[in-house]
Design an enzyme around this catalytic site. Structure first.
Site, mmCIF file in Angstrom:
data_model
loop_
_atom_site.group_PDB
_atom_site.id
_atom_site.type_symbol
_atom_site.label_atom_id
_atom_site.label_comp_id
_atom_site.label_asym_id
_atom_site.label_seq_id
_atom_site.Cartn_x
_atom_site.Cartn_y
_atom_site.Cartn_z
ATOM 1 N N TYR A 110 -2.470 1.058 10.372
ATOM 2 C CA TYR A 110 -1.903 -0.017 9.271
ATOM 3 C C TYR A 110 -0.825 1.304 8.782
ATOM 4 O O TYR A 110 -0.874 -0.263 8.479
ATOM 5 C CB TYR A 110 -3.136 0.606 8.635
ATOM 6 C CG TYR A 110 -3.473 -0.379 7.092
ATOM 7 C CD1 TYR A 110 -4.043 -1.071 7.153
ATOM 8 C CD2 TYR A 110 -3.675 0.948 5.327
ATOM 9 C CE1 TYR A 110 -3.820 -1.948 5.744
ATOM 10 C CE2 TYR A 110 -3.461 0.475 4.517
ATOM 11 C CZ TYR A 110 -3.793 -0.391 4.466
ATOM 12 O OH TYR A 110 -3.677 -1.388 3.316
ATOM 13 N N SER A 116 0.927 -1.358 0.055
ATOM 14 C CA SER A 116 0.056 0.222 -0.158
ATOM 15 C C SER A 116 1.609 0.925 -0.101
ATOM 16 O O SER A 116 2.176 1.284 0.274
ATOM 17 C CB SER A 116 -0.783 -0.126 0.892
ATOM 18 O OG SER A 116 -1.455 1.378 1.452
HETATM 19 C C1 8X3 Z 1 -3.676 2.767 0.490
HETATM 20 C C2 8X3 Z 1 -5.573 2.900 1.529
HETATM 21 O O1 8X3 Z 1 -6.367 4.946 3.240
HETATM 22 O O2 8X3 Z 1 -3.374 3.323 3.496
HETATM 23 O O3 8X3 Z 1 -4.065 1.660 0.277
HETATM 24 O O4 8X3 Z 1 -4.596 4.793 1.537
HETATM 25 S S1 8X3 Z 1 -5.296 4.465 2.700
#
Ligand code: 8X3
Length: 260
Positions: free
Chosen positions: A156, A143
């Site tokens: 996260y 991500s």
């Molecule tokens: C990215 C999701 O919410 O961290 O994959 O931007 S976020």
């Protein structure tokens, strides 16, 4: 319940791909695109009904699996068979958007468990079969949260940084063996569940994430990248692809059109 195994399948000449978190979003879209690219896809996720329908649709197999459960991960490796060409570690997700000051330690533990330990367990279990294929690929879904910090994202971003570092570590450790290690790191992707899960089913908060954004990425956009990375000649190791919508220049700089 495993309906059929790769070895029993008449289609066993196809290369085998295992996709975790295949019940929805990027995982399901990747399973479909990989099947279209010629893979026999082992669809793994907790929700059996969803992956069974998907496996029927793409002539793959469904293996119910919670990636945080070592026994279920072992069963997944057995069902996948002795040679696996591609592992897409997609199972993961975000919980909450609390600042560190007020963070829920249980949410952080759960995020680390699913995103990092889950990826570790599945990778370890499937590594012998990936190596046995003679041309294996591990593709971790990271991500943009694995490359930057943002307010409220601490749990996260820590987990996705963990995935990014594990990916790099593994590439170093597997040097000289026939398994390449890749990461696809998406930015803003509008899927049916990511934001809803993060906000514990709060549809208004989930919708606000994408408010006014012209065309966030779709699961299919990311699956397209996954399939591209996986289908490069095996000596080509695409280390990392960061993919964001045109409307997102960076984590915080997102173009939004105010609603009239
Ligand atoms: C990215 C999701 O919410 O961290 O994959 O931007 S976020």
């Amino acid at each position: 319940m495993v309906e059929k195994s790769v070895e029993q399948s008449p289609a066993s000449t196809r290369p085998v791909a295992v996709v975790t978190g295949a019940s929805s979003g990027i995982g399901a879209a990747s399973a479909r695109q990989l099947a279209a690219a010629g893979y026999r896809v082992v669809c793994a996720a907790r929700r059996a009904d969803r992956i069974e329908a998907l496996a029927d649709e793409i002539d793959g197999i469904a293996v119910p699996c919670d990636v945080t459960d070592p026994d279920q991960v072992r069963a997944l490796a057995e069902a996948a068979g002795p040679a696996v060409h591609l592992l897409v570690n997609n199972a993961g997700g975000a919980l909450g958007l609390d600042p560190v000051e007020h963070a829920d330690a249980d949410d952080w533990r759960r995020m680390y468990e699913i995103n990092v330990i889950g990826t570790l367990q599945v990778t370890r279990a499937l590594l012998p079969a990936l190596e046995a294929s003679g041309a294996g690929t591990i593709l971790n879904i990271g991500s943009t949260a694995g490359r930057i910090a943002y307010e409220g994202g601490g749990g996260y971003t820590a987990a996705k940084h963990g995935v990014a570092v594990m990916t790099e570590t593994l590439r170093l450790e597997l040097l000289g063996r026939p398994v390449r290690v890749c990461e696809v790191a998406p930015g803003m992707v509008r899927t049916e569940e990511f934001a809803l899960t993060r906000f514990d089913g709060d549809t208004e908060r989930a919708a606000a994430v994408y408010a006014g954004v012209d065309e966030p990425l779709t699961a299919d956009d990311v699956a397209d990248v996954v399939a591209w990375v996986a289908t490069r000649p095996h000596h080509v190791n695409v280390d990392l692809v960061v993919v964001k919508p045109l409307a997102q220049a960076s984590q915080h700089k997102v173009h939004r059109t105010p609603s009239s």
